[in-house]
Design a protein around this motif. Structure first.
Motif, PDB file in Angstrom:
ATOM      1  N   LEU A 115      22.708 -46.520   0.173  1.00 25.57           N
ATOM      2  CA  LEU A 115      21.958 -45.362  -0.337  1.00 25.57           C
ATOM      3  C   LEU A 115      21.861 -44.289   0.754  1.00 25.57           C
ATOM      4  CD1 LEU A 115      19.013 -47.407  -1.949  1.00 25.57           C
ATOM      5  CD2 LEU A 115      21.076 -46.566  -3.108  1.00 25.57           C
ATOM      6  N   ASP A 116      22.776 -43.321   0.704  1.00 24.61           N
ATOM      7  CA  ASP A 116      22.731 -42.195   1.647  1.00 24.61           C
ATOM      8  C   ASP A 116      22.058 -41.032   0.924  1.00 24.61           C
ATOM      9  OD1 ASP A 116      24.014 -43.750   3.449  1.00 24.61           O
ATOM     10  OD2 ASP A 116      25.968 -42.794   3.269  1.00 24.61           O
ATOM     11  N   CYS A 117      20.827 -40.759   1.297  1.00 24.86           N
ATOM     12  CA  CYS A 117      20.001 -39.888   0.456  1.00 24.86           C
ATOM     13  C   CYS A 117      19.252 -38.830   1.267  1.00 24.86           C
ATOM     14  CB  CYS A 117      18.946 -40.703  -0.269  1.00 24.86           C
ATOM     15  SG  CYS A 117      19.581 -42.153  -1.107  1.00 24.86           S
ATOM     16  N   HIS A 147      19.867 -46.040   3.506  1.00 21.70           N
ATOM     17  CA  HIS A 147      20.863 -46.450   4.497  1.00 21.70           C
ATOM     18  C   HIS A 147      21.218 -45.312   5.453  1.00 21.70           C
ATOM     19  CE1 HIS A 147      25.225 -46.465   5.588  1.00 21.70           C
ATOM     20  NE2 HIS A 147      24.971 -47.701   5.931  1.00 21.70           N
ATOM     21  N   GLY A 148      21.221 -44.085   4.937  1.00 23.29           N
ATOM     22  CA  GLY A 148      21.613 -42.958   5.781  1.00 23.29           C
ATOM     23  C   GLY A 148      21.263 -41.643   5.123  1.00 23.29           C
ATOM     24  N   LEU A 149      21.633 -40.570   5.797  1.00 27.74           N
ATOM     25  CA  LEU A 149      21.388 -39.213   5.284  1.00 27.74           C
ATOM     26  C   LEU A 149      22.710 -38.513   5.031  1.00 27.74           C
ATOM     27  CD1 LEU A 149      18.548 -39.669   6.581  1.00 27.74           C
ATOM     28  CD2 LEU A 149      18.605 -37.272   7.239  1.00 27.74           C
ATOM     29  N   PRO A 150      22.805 -37.722   3.963  1.00 23.97           N
ATOM     30  CA  PRO A 150      23.973 -36.846   3.835  1.00 23.97           C
ATOM     31  C   PRO A 150      23.914 -35.791   4.942  1.00 23.97           C
ATOM     32  CG  PRO A 150      22.664 -36.915   1.798  1.00 23.97           C
ATOM     33  CD  PRO A 150      21.854 -37.555   2.872  1.00 23.97           C
ATOM     34  N   GLY A 151      25.062 -35.280   5.323  1.00 24.26           N
ATOM     35  CA  GLY A 151      25.079 -34.283   6.411  1.00 24.26           C
ATOM     36  C   GLY A 151      24.806 -32.869   5.931  1.00 24.26           C
ATOM     37  N   GLY A 152      24.480 -32.717   4.653  1.00 25.19           N
ATOM     38  CA  GLY A 152      24.357 -31.383   4.058  1.00 25.19           C
ATOM     39  C   GLY A 152      23.277 -30.521   4.688  1.00 25.19           C
ATOM     40  N   GLY A 153      23.434 -29.221   4.503  1.00 19.90           N
ATOM     41  CA  GLY A 153      22.406 -28.282   4.958  1.00 19.90           C
ATOM     42  C   GLY A 153      22.631 -27.753   6.354  1.00 19.90           C
ATOM     43  N   ALA A 154      23.666 -28.261   7.055  1.00 20.39           N
ATOM     44  CA  ALA A 154      23.915 -27.745   8.405  1.00 20.39           C
ATOM     45  C   ALA A 154      24.491 -26.328   8.305  1.00 20.39           C
ATOM     46  CB  ALA A 154      24.878 -28.654   9.153  1.00 20.39           C
ATOM     47  N   GLU A 155      25.384 -26.140   7.320  1.00 25.65           N
ATOM     48  CA  GLU A 155      26.093 -24.859   7.190  1.00 25.65           C
ATOM     49  C   GLU A 155      26.519 -24.354   8.559  1.00 25.65           C
ATOM     50  OE1 GLU A 155      24.313 -25.683   3.596  1.00 25.65           O
ATOM     51  OE2 GLU A 155      22.962 -24.535   4.858  1.00 25.65           O
ATOM     52  N   MET A 156      25.885 -23.281   9.061  1.00 27.90           N
ATOM     53  CA  MET A 156      26.174 -22.795  10.415  1.00 27.90           C
ATOM     54  C   MET A 156      24.923 -23.030  11.256  1.00 27.90           C
ATOM     55  SD  MET A 156      29.277 -21.521  10.467  1.00 27.90           S
ATOM     56  CE  MET A 156      29.068 -20.903  12.124  1.00 27.90           C
ATOM     57  N   GLN A 183      18.956 -40.744  13.562  1.00 26.71           N
ATOM     58  CA  GLN A 183      19.828 -41.568  14.421  1.00 26.71           C
ATOM     59  C   GLN A 183      19.004 -42.528  15.270  1.00 26.71           C
ATOM     60  OE1 GLN A 183      22.257 -38.708  16.500  1.00 26.71           O
ATOM     61  NE2 GLN A 183      23.355 -38.105  14.643  1.00 26.71           N
ATOM     62  N   GLU A 184      17.838 -42.077  15.722  1.00 26.97           N
ATOM     63  CA  GLU A 184      16.971 -42.975  16.509  1.00 26.97           C
ATOM     64  C   GLU A 184      16.521 -44.159  15.669  1.00 26.97           C
ATOM     65  OE1 GLU A 184      15.283 -39.423  19.406  1.00 26.97           O
ATOM     66  OE2 GLU A 184      13.967 -40.236  17.844  1.00 26.97           O
ATOM     67  N   LEU A 185      16.442 -43.957  14.344  1.00 26.98           N
ATOM     68  CA  LEU A 185      16.049 -45.043  13.437  1.00 26.98           C
ATOM     69  C   LEU A 185      17.264 -45.825  12.920  1.00 26.98           C
ATOM     70  CD1 LEU A 185      13.349 -43.080  11.398  1.00 26.98           C
ATOM     71  CD2 LEU A 185      12.938 -44.885  13.074  1.00 26.98           C
ATOM     72  N   GLU A 186      18.439 -45.527  13.499  1.00 28.42           N
ATOM     73  CA  GLU A 186      19.692 -46.199  13.133  1.00 28.42           C
ATOM     74  C   GLU A 186      20.075 -45.978  11.678  1.00 28.42           C
ATOM     75  OE1 GLU A 186      19.311 -50.233  14.453  1.00 28.42           O
ATOM     76  OE2 GLU A 186      19.579 -49.641  16.539  1.00 28.42           O
ATOM     77  N   LEU A 187      19.744 -44.808  11.155  1.00 28.98           N
ATOM     78  CA  LEU A 187      20.255 -44.413   9.844  1.00 28.98           C
ATOM     79  C   LEU A 187      21.626 -43.770  10.062  1.00 28.98           C
ATOM     80  CD1 LEU A 187      16.891 -42.911   8.604  1.00 28.98           C
ATOM     81  CD2 LEU A 187      18.094 -44.781   7.460  1.00 28.98           C
ATOM     82  N   THR A 188      22.524 -43.945   9.109  1.00 27.48           N
ATOM     83  CA  THR A 188      23.881 -43.381   9.232  1.00 27.48           C
ATOM     84  C   THR A 188      23.841 -41.875   8.960  1.00 27.48           C
ATOM     85  OG1 THR A 188      24.915 -45.445   8.602  1.00 27.48           O
ATOM     86  CG2 THR A 188      26.193 -43.461   8.213  1.00 27.48           C
TER      87      THR A 188
END
Ligand code: SF4
Length: 365
Positions: A115-117, A147-156, A183-188
């Motif tokens: 679950l990457d949410c 399980h992890g986070l999507p990488g969205g929202g970084a844009e620039m 990352q400190e919580l070891e989420l992907t």
């Protein structure tokens, strides 16, 4: 900057391909079987390039129920998928319990699906609604099964560009801070980059630099950091950013295939500390994505069943079957290899046996 501005595109792609061979040896290109779930389209952030969201009270708003989302995960299990990418808008009212109960239920009904949410801006939204810091929000969500986070929202990740295109999204530091906490919580986590807003090449390199510096910190602290870097040009067809910038401005917005390939090649050479660079077939099409595999990318992305956010702004193709991804990889001269969200290689049934022995099109390093 010298490479970005001046390098011959063929030499740049070749150098990036050689670097790819040292960072990710072999002739395999990975892909992921996953699906998207956009649990709500309610959003208060109003990014100008977004055609997906609806403001609260708009007649077209929706929130999906646990059962509706679970049905979508069952469809993913049917095609032996391993990850769901669940993102919404930033809902101004859903409490933390709504998210934790959803995750717990999905975890128990679908234990094999990662679950990457919830991208960083959603985590900030939950933090505001429930009044606790973002790191605590992440801890609760992880405990519930995330399980992890999507990488969205970084844009620039350059504030002067962010202020122009999505002023309510906050500073680049906010995105980086939430990712650091995850990352400190070891989420992907993965790092993304949408470009082509009319920014300069220096802005693009600054974005990469912020990600690379953070990755250095993560690696020296013994953490995985970002699994991958994924870039794509902004889609402009159906949104206010596109409408505002019709006419001559359109020439500098978005990115041509060559410009995209240059960006991919520079990112491969620049990220000495991130192993995986992804090619973007939904925005560039499979032909250009194949070229990206020859410009340093080693991953073909994912099947993206039911992608709604980027496609709302005008991509031509919104999802691919596993077979289509395999064909794209094979025809670019690589061997397809299925992976999971953490880039762990999985057993792969090559569908096109007639194409299963590709001839490498680039020399070994
Ligand atoms: S991109 Fe995300 S945060 Fe921005 S308006 Fe669209 S849904 Fe909201």
């Amino acid at each position: 900057m010298v490479l970005y501005d001046l390098a011959d595109i063929n030499e740049l792609m070749h150098a990036a391909m050689l670097r790819r061979r040292t960072q990710v040896p072999g002739n395999e290109v990975t892909y992921l079987v996953d699906r998207n779930v956009n649990y709500t389209n309610v959003c208060t952030i109003n990014c100008q390039f977004c055609s997906f969201y609806r403001p609260p009270e708009h007649p077209e708003t929706y929130i999906q129920s646990t059962d509706e989302i679970s049905d979508r995960l069952s469809e993913l299990e049917d095609i032996r998928g391993s990850r769901v990418l669940m993102q919404g808008g930033v809902h101004p009212e859903l409490p933390l319990e709504w998210y934790t109960e959803l995750l717990s239920e999905l975890r128990s009904r679908h234990p094999s699906i990662a679950l990457d949410c919830f991208s960083p801006i959603e985590i900030e939204g939950i933090s505001e609604v429930c009044g606790i810091p973002t790191k605590q929000v992440l801890m609760h969500l992880k405990e519930a099964g995330m399980h992890g986070l999507p990488g969205g929202g970084a844009e620039m990740l350059v504030d002067e560009v962010r202020l122009d295109i999505s002023p309510k999204k906050g500073s680049a530091e906010n995105w980086l801070r939430v990712m650091r906490e995850a990352q400190e919580l070891e989420l992907t986590t993965s790092a993304t980059n949408v470009f082509g807003f009319g920014e300069t090449n220096m802005h693009r390199v600054l974005h990469m630099d912020r990600v690379r510096v953070m990755q250095d910190d993560a690696v020296s602290a013994g953490r995985t950091g970002f699994t991958s870097f994924i870039s794509w040009p902004v889609m402009l067809e159906n949104n206010s950013f596109g409408s505002r910038n019709r006419g001559n401005n359109r020439i500098v917005l978005g990115a041509s295939p060559t410009e995209y390939l240059r960006h991919v090649a520079v990112s491969r050479l620049f990220f000495d500390n991130i192993a995986h660079i992804q090619a973007s077939w939904p925005t560039m099409g499979s032909d250009v994505a194949q070229m990206a595999l020859l410009a340093g990318a080693d991953d073909a992305g994912s099947t993206m069943m039911e992608e709604n956010v980027v496609s709302a702004s005008g991509t031509t193709k919104t999802e691919a079957t596993e077979e289509e991804l395999q064909r794209m990889i094979l025809r670019a001269g690589f061997r397809p290899r299925k992976r999971d969200s953490d880039y762990v290689l999985l057993e792969t049934n090559t569908i096109h046996e007639d194409l299963a022995s590709p001839v490498p099109m680039q020399p070994e390093a």
